[in-house]
Motif scaffolding. Structure first.
Motif, PDB file in Angstrom:
ATOM      1  N   CYS A   1       4.067  -3.947  16.983  1.00 43.95           N
ATOM      2  CA  CYS A   1       3.129  -4.585  16.050  1.00 43.95           C
ATOM      3  C   CYS A   1       1.964  -3.659  15.780  1.00 43.95           C
ATOM      4  CB  CYS A   1       2.632  -5.941  16.577  1.00 43.95           C
ATOM      5  SG  CYS A   1       1.531  -5.850  17.995  1.00 43.95           S
ATOM      6  N   VAL A   2       1.285  -3.926  14.675  1.00 45.74           N
ATOM      7  CA  VAL A   2       0.070  -3.201  14.292  1.00 45.74           C
ATOM      8  C   VAL A   2      -1.078  -4.195  14.290  1.00 45.74           C
ATOM      9  CG1 VAL A   2      -1.105  -1.917  12.460  1.00 45.74           C
ATOM     10  CG2 VAL A   2       1.364  -1.563  12.859  1.00 45.74           C
ATOM     11  N   ILE A   3      -2.213  -3.800  14.866  1.00 47.02           N
ATOM     12  CA  ILE A   3      -3.422  -4.628  14.821  1.00 47.02           C
ATOM     13  C   ILE A   3      -4.582  -3.756  14.371  1.00 47.02           C
ATOM     14  CG2 ILE A   3      -4.999  -6.140  16.065  1.00 47.02           C
ATOM     15  CD1 ILE A   3      -2.856  -6.721  18.074  1.00 47.02           C
ATOM     16  N   VAL A   4      -5.280  -4.196  13.329  1.00 54.54           N
ATOM     17  CA  VAL A   4      -6.441  -3.473  12.809  1.00 54.54           C
ATOM     18  C   VAL A   4      -7.594  -4.453  12.594  1.00 54.54           C
ATOM     19  CG1 VAL A   4      -4.996  -1.738  11.672  1.00 54.54           C
ATOM     20  CG2 VAL A   4      -5.740  -3.759  10.394  1.00 54.54           C
ATOM     21  N   GLY A   5      -8.765  -3.915  12.368  1.00 57.39           N
ATOM     22  CA  GLY A   5      -9.914  -4.734  12.022  1.00 57.39           C
ATOM     23  C   GLY A   5     -10.046  -4.868  10.509  1.00 57.39           C
TER      24      GLY A   5
ATOM     25  N   THR B   1      -5.513   2.517   6.248  1.00 53.46           N
ATOM     26  CA  THR B   1      -4.940   1.251   6.704  1.00 53.46           C
ATOM     27  C   THR B   1      -3.845   0.774   5.756  1.00 53.46           C
ATOM     28  OG1 THR B   1      -7.082   0.661   7.691  1.00 53.46           O
ATOM     29  CG2 THR B   1      -5.486  -1.119   7.380  1.00 53.46           C
ATOM     30  N   TYR B   2      -4.082   0.913   4.459  1.00 52.28           N
ATOM     31  CA  TYR B   2      -3.091   0.514   3.457  1.00 52.28           C
ATOM     32  C   TYR B   2      -1.760   1.226   3.699  1.00 52.28           C
ATOM     33  CZ  TYR B   2      -0.976   0.229  -1.259  1.00 52.28           C
ATOM     34  OH  TYR B   2      -0.123   0.046  -2.324  1.00 52.28           O
ATOM     35  N   SER B   3      -1.841   2.538   3.953  1.00 53.05           N
ATOM     36  CA  SER B   3      -0.620   3.310   4.213  1.00 53.05           C
ATOM     37  C   SER B   3       0.103   2.786   5.452  1.00 53.05           C
ATOM     38  CB  SER B   3      -0.969   4.785   4.408  1.00 53.05           C
ATOM     39  OG  SER B   3      -1.627   5.311   3.275  1.00 53.05           O
ATOM     40  N   VAL B   4      -0.650   2.470   6.492  1.00 59.88           N
ATOM     41  CA  VAL B   4      -0.051   1.943   7.718  1.00 59.88           C
ATOM     42  C   VAL B   4       0.658   0.620   7.434  1.00 59.88           C
ATOM     43  CG1 VAL B   4      -0.528   1.041  10.023  1.00 59.88           C
ATOM     44  CG2 VAL B   4      -1.661   3.131   9.253  1.00 59.88           C
ATOM     45  N   SER B   5       0.045  -0.223   6.578  1.00 62.26           N
ATOM     46  CA  SER B   5       0.654  -1.519   6.269  1.00 62.26           C
ATOM     47  C   SER B   5       1.994  -1.343   5.546  1.00 62.26           C
ATOM     48  CB  SER B   5      -0.300  -2.373   5.418  1.00 62.26           C
ATOM     49  OG  SER B   5      -0.324  -1.967   4.059  1.00 62.26           O
ATOM     50  N   ILE B   6       2.079  -0.345   4.678  1.00 60.43           N
ATOM     51  CA  ILE B   6       3.335  -0.070   3.965  1.00 60.43           C
ATOM     52  C   ILE B   6       4.403   0.409   4.942  1.00 60.43           C
ATOM     53  CG2 ILE B   6       4.432   1.430   2.264  1.00 60.43           C
ATOM     54  CD1 ILE B   6       1.768   1.402   0.723  1.00 60.43           C
ATOM     55  N   LEU B   7       4.014   1.287   5.858  1.00 57.88           N
ATOM     56  CA  LEU B   7       4.948   1.781   6.863  1.00 57.88           C
ATOM     57  C   LEU B   7       5.439   0.644   7.755  1.00 57.88           C
ATOM     58  CD1 LEU B   7       3.070   5.051   7.861  1.00 57.88           C
ATOM     59  CD2 LEU B   7       5.269   4.916   6.690  1.00 57.88           C
TER      60      LEU B   7
ATOM     61  N   ARG C   1      -0.003  -9.505   0.846  1.00 57.53           N
ATOM     62  CA  ARG C   1       1.455  -9.588   1.042  1.00 57.53           C
ATOM     63  C   ARG C   1       1.946  -8.688   2.172  1.00 57.53           C
ATOM     64  NH1 ARG C   1       0.599  -6.689  -3.664  1.00 57.53           N
ATOM     65  NH2 ARG C   1       1.316  -4.505  -3.615  1.00 57.53           N
ATOM     66  N   ASN C   2       1.148  -7.698   2.564  1.00 58.47           N
ATOM     67  CA  ASN C   2       1.534  -6.799   3.657  1.00 58.47           C
ATOM     68  C   ASN C   2       1.032  -7.278   5.017  1.00 58.47           C
ATOM     69  OD1 ASN C   2       2.554  -5.266   1.601  1.00 58.47           O
ATOM     70  ND2 ASN C   2       1.354  -3.427   2.038  1.00 58.47           N
ATOM     71  N   ILE C   3       0.256  -8.355   5.026  1.00 59.94           N
ATOM     72  CA  ILE C   3      -0.388  -8.831   6.258  1.00 59.94           C
ATOM     73  C   ILE C   3       0.377 -10.036   6.799  1.00 59.94           C
ATOM     74  CG2 ILE C   3      -2.517  -9.746   7.258  1.00 59.94           C
ATOM     75  CD1 ILE C   3      -4.032  -8.273   4.983  1.00 59.94           C
ATOM     76  N   THR C   4       0.810  -9.932   8.034  1.00 59.43           N
ATOM     77  CA  THR C   4       1.556 -11.022   8.670  1.00 59.43           C
ATOM     78  C   THR C   4       0.637 -12.191   8.992  1.00 59.43           C
ATOM     79  OG1 THR C   4       3.008  -9.353   9.670  1.00 59.43           O
ATOM     80  CG2 THR C   4       3.113 -11.600  10.565  1.00 59.43           C
ATOM     81  N   ALA C   5      -0.546 -11.886   9.530  1.00 65.79           N
ATOM     82  CA  ALA C   5      -1.500 -12.932   9.885  1.00 65.79           C
ATOM     83  C   ALA C   5      -2.882 -12.318  10.059  1.00 65.79           C
ATOM     84  CB  ALA C   5      -1.085 -13.649  11.170  1.00 65.79           C
ATOM     85  N   ILE C   6      -3.895 -13.133   9.839  1.00 63.14           N
ATOM     86  CA  ILE C   6      -5.283 -12.753  10.109  1.00 63.14           C
ATOM     87  C   ILE C   6      -5.745 -13.569  11.310  1.00 63.14           C
ATOM     88  CG2 ILE C   6      -7.638 -12.636   9.235  1.00 63.14           C
ATOM     89  CD1 ILE C   6      -6.490 -12.490   6.401  1.00 63.14           C
TER      90      ILE C   6
END
Length: 352
Positions: free
Chosen positions: A234-238, A254-260, A323-328
């Protein structure tokens, strides 16, 4: 217990003590701000950074900005206060917590206009301290709410710094990792270095090493390869600002990481307090993106690495679409599949 990123020392005529994050990890240095220009400079030059910490710094900066106002009427005081908040608001444009903190300070002044100038100053100091103390509680709750996403043995990738250095206490994204360690979960963290100022290398890695968490530093352009190897679950960012539809501004890359993450079927989580939501902004297209000095790229850390005269584009943030974010993950609860409706459901229920 993390070192306090920012503290107020003394009474209404006191000063701010903060960790100078520009010299970490090789030096732990404290800076003392005794007037509004010094705290503006500290925010602008990233001595203090991270959305929640900037909000606290802005609130405390208001106390610095008004401490020399003497004997005027409450109405005159309020007028000068607005000049102070406008000045502080100009330090950095993207992190909404700064503007949220300044608005809280203006509201407290308005509510105390029937009191003496000294009493208004005291009320402002107490509000700044309340913002700081509230953030400590919020960070811990974010950790509690998000730790369920972390399984024993997981590999977690994070980008930039969203730890204690970015907040009053425990962090946002890193709060989840600190809580996982407290629960005895064995985790392995991959920290992107986070170009061009290397907040991941200098700050996140430093925090995790000192917390005894297994951390591996990687260059930003290695994230996709690490995911492909199956090392990341999983990925977790602020976040620095979240629009009404769930689009999220965070450190550039961060955007690039979300696409990956999406390409590799890896859940992507954002951890942030509800104060980071800006419901006046409909989507990420409206979030102002700070652009910083070309020298951060061409002459980073004092050594020139690009030819003289080359053109530079240096945005400090980018926007990850909802759309790239699983949850906040917030202190009030978790917003799965972020959308305008799901965000309103949580924030409405929380009374924000």
């Amino acid at each position: 217990m993390p070192l306090p990123t920012i503290e107020w020392e003394g009474d209404v005529n006191g000063r701010i003590r903060l960790i100078d994050q520009t010299v970490l990890p090789t030096e732990l240095k404290f800076v003392y701000c005794e007037d509004i220009k010094s705290i503006w400079h500290a925010i602008k030059t990233l001595m203090v950074r991270g959305a929640p910490a900037i909000g606290i710094a802005g609130a405390m900066g208001v106390v610095l900005g008004v401490k020399d106002i003497q004997g005027e009427s409450a109405e005159t005081f309020l007028k000068e206060l607005k000049q102070v908040t406008a000045y502080l608001a100009a330090s950095r444009p993207t992190a909404v917590n700064l503007f949220w903190g300044l608005a809280r300070m203006e509201r407290i002044a308005q509510e105390n206009l029937n009191k003496s100038v000294l009493e208004i100053k005291e009320a402002l100091l107490q509000e700044a301290l309340r913002i700081q103390n509230d953030d400590k509680i919020i960070c811990r709750q974010i950790g509690e709410n998000g730790v369920g996403f972390i399984k024993d043995g997981n590999g977690i990738l994070t980008h930039c710094n969203a730890g204690g250095l970015a907040t009053a206490d425990y962090g946002t994204a890193l709060a989840v990792l600190f809580k996982a360690k407290e629960q005895g979960k064995h985790i392995k963290v991959y920290a992107d270095e986070t170009r061009p100022l290397l907040q991941g290398a200098r700050l996140t890695a430093w925090e995790l090493v000192h917390a005894g968490i297994d951390v591996t530093l990687i260059c930003d352009n290695m994230a996709g390869h690490v995911m492909k190897l199956g090392k990341v679950q999983c990925v977790i960012v602020g976040a620095d600002r979240i629009a009404a539809n769930g689009d999220t501004a965070n450190k550039i890359g961060t955007y690039s990481v979300s696409i990956l993450a999406k390409e590799h079927g890896i859940p992507f989580y954002v951890a942030a307090p509800v104060s980071t939501f800006d419901l006046s902004i409909k989507s990420g297209d409206e979030i102002p993106i700070e652009e910083r000095s070309p020298e951060e790229i061409t002459s980073g850390f004092g050594k020139r690495t690009a030819p003289e005269g080359v053109k530079v584009f240096n945005p400090a943030f980018d926007v990850t679409p909802a759309r790239n974010i699983t949850a906040i993950i917030t202190e009030k609860g978790i917003i799965h599949n972020p959308s305008r409706e799901n965000i309103q459901c949580l924030l409405g229920a929380s009374g924000r």
